[in-house]
Enzyme design. Sequence first.
Site, PDB file in Angstrom:
ATOM      1  N   LYS A 243       4.274  -0.240  11.413  1.00 36.36           N
ATOM      2  CA  LYS A 243       3.774   0.840  10.554  1.00 36.36           C
ATOM      3  C   LYS A 243       2.892   0.250   9.452  1.00 36.36           C
ATOM      4  O   LYS A 243       2.902  -0.971   9.231  1.00 36.36           O
ATOM      5  CB  LYS A 243       4.946   1.615   9.957  1.00 36.36           C
ATOM      6  CG  LYS A 243       5.845   0.791   9.049  1.00 36.36           C
ATOM      7  CD  LYS A 243       7.140   1.521   8.748  1.00 36.36           C
ATOM      8  CE  LYS A 243       8.041   0.656   7.866  1.00 36.36           C
ATOM      9  NZ  LYS A 243       9.387   1.242   7.737  1.00 36.36           N
TER      10      LYS A 243
ATOM     11  N   TYR B 199      -9.899  -9.755 -20.171  1.00 32.52           N
ATOM     12  CA  TYR B 199      -9.714  -8.515 -20.932  1.00 32.52           C
ATOM     13  C   TYR B 199      -8.452  -8.598 -21.779  1.00 32.52           C
ATOM     14  O   TYR B 199      -7.409  -9.066 -21.315  1.00 32.52           O
ATOM     15  CB  TYR B 199      -9.569  -7.330 -19.979  1.00 32.52           C
ATOM     16  CG  TYR B 199     -10.842  -6.940 -19.286  1.00 32.52           C
ATOM     17  CD1 TYR B 199     -11.958  -6.509 -20.008  1.00 32.52           C
ATOM     18  CD2 TYR B 199     -10.927  -6.989 -17.904  1.00 32.52           C
ATOM     19  CE1 TYR B 199     -13.131  -6.140 -19.360  1.00 32.52           C
ATOM     20  CE2 TYR B 199     -12.097  -6.616 -17.244  1.00 32.52           C
ATOM     21  CZ  TYR B 199     -13.194  -6.187 -17.977  1.00 32.52           C
ATOM     22  OH  TYR B 199     -14.333  -5.826 -17.338  1.00 32.52           O
TER      23      TYR B 199
HETATM   24  C1  LIG Z   1      10.283   0.201   8.097  1.00 33.78           C
HETATM   25  C2  LIG Z   1      11.443   0.461   8.929  1.00 33.78           C
HETATM   26  C3  LIG Z   1      12.126  -0.586   9.558  1.00 33.78           C
HETATM   27  C4  LIG Z   1      11.784  -2.045   9.317  1.00 33.78           C
HETATM   28  O1  LIG Z   1      12.351  -2.444   8.086  1.00 33.78           O
HETATM   29  P1  LIG Z   1      12.215  -3.959   7.564  1.00 33.78           P
HETATM   30  O2  LIG Z   1      12.983  -3.955   6.304  1.00 33.78           O
HETATM   31  O3  LIG Z   1      10.754  -4.179   7.324  1.00 33.78           O
HETATM   32  O4  LIG Z   1      12.749  -4.833   8.607  1.00 33.78           O
HETATM   33  C5  LIG Z   1      13.152  -0.264  10.423  1.00 33.78           C
HETATM   34  N1  LIG Z   1      13.521   1.023  10.632  1.00 33.78           N
HETATM   35  C6  LIG Z   1      12.904   2.058  10.012  1.00 33.78           C
HETATM   36  C7  LIG Z   1      13.353   3.441  10.278  1.00 33.78           C
HETATM   37  C8  LIG Z   1      11.850   1.811   9.143  1.00 33.78           C
HETATM   38  O5  LIG Z   1      11.261   2.840   8.542  1.00 33.78           O
END
Ligand SMILES: *Cc1c(COP(=O)(O)O)cnc(C)c1O
Length: 377
Positions: free
Chosen positions: A44, A265
């Site tokens: 994702k 800055y």
């Molecule tokens: C993002 C996600 C994961 C992966 O989590 P990590 O902490 O990056 O390993 C697994 N299951 C779901 C439902 C997620 O949304």
Amino acid sequence: MAPNLPLADMPRPIQARIHIEAMRHNLQRLKAHAPDSRVWAVVKANAYGHGIEQAFEGFRAADGFACLNLEEAQRLRELGWRGPILLLEGCFEPRDLEWCSRLGLWHVVHHDAQIDALSAHKTQVPHHVFLKMNSGMNRLGFAPERYRAAWSRLNALPQVDEISHMTHFSDADGERGIAHQVATFAKHSADLPGERSLSNSAATLRHANAAGVAADWVRPGIGLYGASPDHPIHQASDWGLLPTMSLQSELIALQSLKAGDTVGYGSSFVAPHEMAIGIAAGGYADGLMRSGSNRAPVLVAGVRTHMVGRVSMDMCAVDLRPLHAAGVNPAVGLEVTFWGQADNAAVLPIDEVAQACDTIAYELMCGVTPRVPKVAA
Ligand SMILES: *Cc1c(COP(=O)(O)O)cnc(C)c1O
């Protein structure tokens, strides 16, 4: 007259180098912790900022890809992936189901409206869905007491042929742990047929042997990208994980400061004595955190130093004093590594940079902006 050069040959020096071999290595590390499970490579958020193409290259040996939106799923199909793809939040609108049918996507079902939409959906091929239980995180999923009813509704639909079970942990990386959620999940799903998926990276690495956690599928994300899911309890190297992204740039200017001179800055850094600083091409418009001002570690020519002054939109300043001790002469063009691996093989773990910026590696990876080219390395 504009010179007749392709623009792509004249970028700013900053780039995110994506280490495909390290991705392959990390996948094997995660697999070793869950040898009896299949692995969803979670891709994702554009593969945690790494790019879907690179992730596909690095994680081809996974059993499936889990993503969030249809564009990512479609890209994976275009790249030639014929195996399972899971939409982690399922469909956002009824018409998404049409794409699930066309692309052969498996999708999460976490609330009633998604079941309503399925019951009205016309499809030749029935869908494989992952029914999600809210076992305590209180983000997505059916309440435990309503889980069985949701399953029965789905099970009665001709649009559905396989129902797997999943839940997600809130504290796999911390003290509270996962036992209470595992127990809830087991209690309310134990006698229902279907495959199961529980663990993210933290649970896969930390709790693989805990009772009730072994499952058909694990869902690692962050570990695949070489960061530790439970930093600072463990470093990525403790888990045998390698960095998959090196955010690198160059010094584009040098400044010699006298005692009392200020940097950037707001003049938030004041030179205590004569010293040299370098100006690196990298700012918050590239994904550096402004909260790292005056403290985030950075490598210059592979030598560890830190930022001085505020991070600005396109630039930041770095202390060059440690270079003298290392025998490196300050020069424009010296390599700067904001995180990841320098050319001399020195590593600046992204977890350490994140900690200095009061955030987590996830946010740094996802925050690299589109103007930074991602280059497979
Ligand atoms: C993002 C996600 C994961 C992966 O989590 P990590 O902490 O990056 O390993 C697994 N299951 C779901 C439902 C997620 O949304």
